[in-house]
Design a protein around this motif. Structure first.
Motif, short mmCIF file in Angstrom:
data_model
loop_
_atom_site.label_atom_id
_atom_site.label_comp_id
_atom_site.label_asym_id
_atom_site.label_seq_id
_atom_site.Cartn_x
_atom_site.Cartn_y
_atom_site.Cartn_z
N UNK A 1 -3.28 -13.00 -4.14
CA UNK A 1 -2.00 -13.21 -4.08
C UNK A 1 -1.09 -12.85 -5.13
N UNK A 2 -1.70 -13.11 -6.46
CA UNK A 2 -0.73 -12.63 -7.63
C UNK A 2 -1.08 -11.27 -8.03
N UNK A 3 -1.87 -10.46 -7.67
CA UNK A 3 -2.19 -8.95 -7.61
C UNK A 3 -1.18 -8.36 -6.83
N UNK A 4 -0.89 -8.93 -5.52
CA UNK A 4 -0.05 -8.56 -4.38
C UNK A 4 1.37 -8.72 -4.97
N UNK A 5 1.66 -9.92 -5.52
CA UNK A 5 2.84 -10.23 -6.36
C UNK A 5 3.24 -9.24 -7.41
N UNK B 1 -2.58 -2.09 -2.24
CA UNK B 1 -2.07 -0.80 -2.42
C UNK B 1 -1.13 -0.62 -1.39
N UNK B 2 -1.45 -1.37 -0.24
CA UNK B 2 -0.42 -1.36 0.86
C UNK B 2 0.80 -2.07 0.49
N UNK B 3 0.50 -3.30 0.05
CA UNK B 3 1.88 -4.13 -0.62
C UNK B 3 2.49 -3.28 -1.49
N UNK B 4 1.95 -2.50 -2.41
CA UNK B 4 2.59 -1.78 -3.46
C UNK B 4 3.61 -0.62 -2.69
N UNK B 5 2.94 -0.08 -1.55
CA UNK B 5 3.65 1.22 -1.13
C UNK B 5 4.94 0.61 -0.49
N UNK B 6 4.65 -0.31 0.40
CA UNK B 6 5.73 -1.04 1.22
C UNK B 6 7.04 -1.36 0.13
N UNK C 1 -0.36 8.39 -2.78
CA UNK C 1 -1.67 9.34 -3.06
C UNK C 1 -2.62 8.30 -3.33
N UNK C 2 -2.42 7.15 -4.28
CA UNK C 2 -3.30 6.26 -4.66
C UNK C 2 -4.16 5.53 -3.49
N UNK C 3 -3.11 5.33 -2.50
CA UNK C 3 -3.74 4.80 -1.19
C UNK C 3 -4.68 5.44 -0.38
N UNK C 4 -4.58 6.52 -0.63
CA UNK C 4 -5.41 7.69 0.13
C UNK C 4 -7.17 7.46 -0.10
N UNK C 5 -7.49 7.62 -1.31
CA UNK C 5 -8.83 7.31 -1.53
C UNK C 5 -9.48 5.97 -1.24
#
Length: 447
Positions: free
Chosen positions: A347-351, A288-293, A150-154
């Motif tokens: 990189x830090x935010x993805x991690x 957001x994609x990294x978070x979803x995965x 849902x957060x990724x959609x916008x």
């Protein structure tokens, strides 16, 4: 067949979590449009004050919604409320699509926030009561998957399609959800047992193995006899309920103090200040994609490990990754040359989002749904979510002030310290709920 029907029911219910979560990141692409003139339905560039209100007023709405629907959850069925909550998400997204005046747009954000508060209050109750003790972990973790979608959609649609059609798409989603949920999902047996034991038994026969139903019915009846409608003062006076309330409140407080609301709301601002070579429009999508995965991965393994272990590991890793993240901004603020490591914030935010979703995000939602007996859940969850929303509002509202006073670097070092403290809190104050029935959890709390 019972397990399959249960999974289908919960996953359909969780669609509304996806829909409500679009509100959290709506401001990222839409405020860009309202700050310009190319695709601005209002016809003028909004002020900074108007900008802040649109970004944060839905949080106040969510606070009010969690209180209202926490009380309604004691009187009305979970299914009825979750079906109803799709309606304002549908209607007011349509209103926003045709809206051309600021006050109406602001009102829509507020009302949608109220509906989101209701969703975040009632849905964990429903999932905790429908799911079996052995699979509540994966179903709770899937809540976070739906939230991240849902957060990724916008992020993905907002910058690339017109304002009008963006809101039409947001309106179509709750329409689909209401039809599916009304047709396929059952009412919570924990709600039905209060007035209609036969109806509760019929639901249990659909979502549990037949041989376990008589025992579950007796456990539910015993649980209902041992608990009555309570107020917050009743919770605080009961030793077991007070312990559960402290665990839940502490968990939510430390979740906020990881800085997650800052990351979600101000991702673009953070990357603009970082001066990364990657577009500040693209960076939020990557994160957001990294978070979803990661949440999909965690959903598959969440029931293999204890809740306390995953929460502790997640908080510890969040604390570690915030140290170099804060160091980058601290050095940049004090005029050190950080161009050679300009990739570090991304990189830090993805991690960060990956390790956050090992436990702090999905496991805490599961833990909350498991912790309280049915008649207490509405009051307890609404109170804890109210504190959560208040924390979100203040962190969101005062981020710029704290950034000016301390800098992003020092601010995230403080978040890191809070995450280390969270590990201590989990170790000494939380109980393990994995694989336990609601009745077993209540017994342990009262020992």
């Amino acid at each position: 067949m019972g397990a399959q029907y249960m999974y289908i029911s919960v996953f359909i219910a969780e669609l509304i979590f996806l829909i409500a979560s679009t509100s959290a990141t709506w401001s990222s692409p839409m405020l860009v449009k309202l700050n310009g003139t190319d695709d601005n339905p209002l016809g003028y560039v909004i002020s900074k004050t108007e900008n802040s209100l649109l970004a944060s007023l839905n949080i106040i709405g969510s606070l009010i919604g969690s209180i209202i629907f926490g009380m309604l959850g004691q009187k009305f069925g979970r299914k009825s409320l979750l079906t109803f909550l799709g309606l304002p998400l549908l209607v007011f997204c349509l209103v926003m699509a045709w809206c051309k005046v600021y006050w109406l747009l602001l009102s829509c954000r507020f009302i949608i926030g109220i509906a989101c508060g209701g969703v975040f209050t009632i849905l964990p109750m429903y999932c905790g009561e429908i799911a079996d003790a052995n699979n509540r972990g994966i179903l709770g973790a899937s809540l976070t998957v739906f939230m991240n979608v849902g957060m990724l959609i916008p992020y993905c649609l907002g910058p690339f399609i017109p304002y009008f059609w963006f809101h039409i798409i947001l309106a179509v989603l709750p329409a689909i959800y209401m039809v599916l949920f009304y047709v396929f999902a059952p009412e919570s047996p924990y709600h039905l047992i209060k007035t209609d034991e036969d109806a509760a038994r019929k639901v249990l026969l659909k979502i549990r193995s037949k041989e376990k139903v008589p025992q579950i019915i007796e456990e539910m009846k015993l649980s209902m006899k041992q608990t009555t409608d309570v107020s917050i003062m009743d919770i605080l006076r009961s030793r077991g309920l007070r312990k559960a309330f402290i665990m839940g409140l502490g968990g939510f407080t430390f979740q906020q103090l990881t800085g997650t609301i800052i990351v979600a709301t101000y991702t673009q601002t953070i990357f603009e200040e970082a001066g990364s070579g990657i577009s500040s429009d693209l960076c939020p999508i990557i994160v957001a994609i990294a978070q979803l995965i990661m949440t999909i991965f965690v959903s598959a393994i969440s029931d293999r490990y204890p809740r306390k272990f995953l929460l502790s590991l997640s908080h510890f890793l969040v604390a570690l990754v915030q140290i170099p993240f804060g160091a980058y901004f601290f050095l940049k603020k004090h005029d050190y040359d950080v161009e050679s490591v300009s990739w570090l914030p991304l990189v830090c935010l993805i991690i960060y989002v990956c390790v956050y979703n090992i436990g702090v995000g999905p496991v805490l939602v599961t833990f909350l749904g498991e912790l309280f007996p049915p008649r207490v859940k509405g009051v307890a969850i609404s109170c804890m979510l109210s504190v959560n929303w208040i924390g979100s509002f203040f962190l969101t509202s005062y981020f710029n002030t704290m950034n000016d006073a301390l800098g992003i670097g020092v601010l995230f070092w403080l978040f890191s310290l809070c995450s280390f403290l969270a590990v201590i809190f989990i170790k000494f104050f939380m109980i393990e709920t994995k694989g336990k029935t609601l009745e077993e959890i209540q017994k342990e709390l009262n020992d």
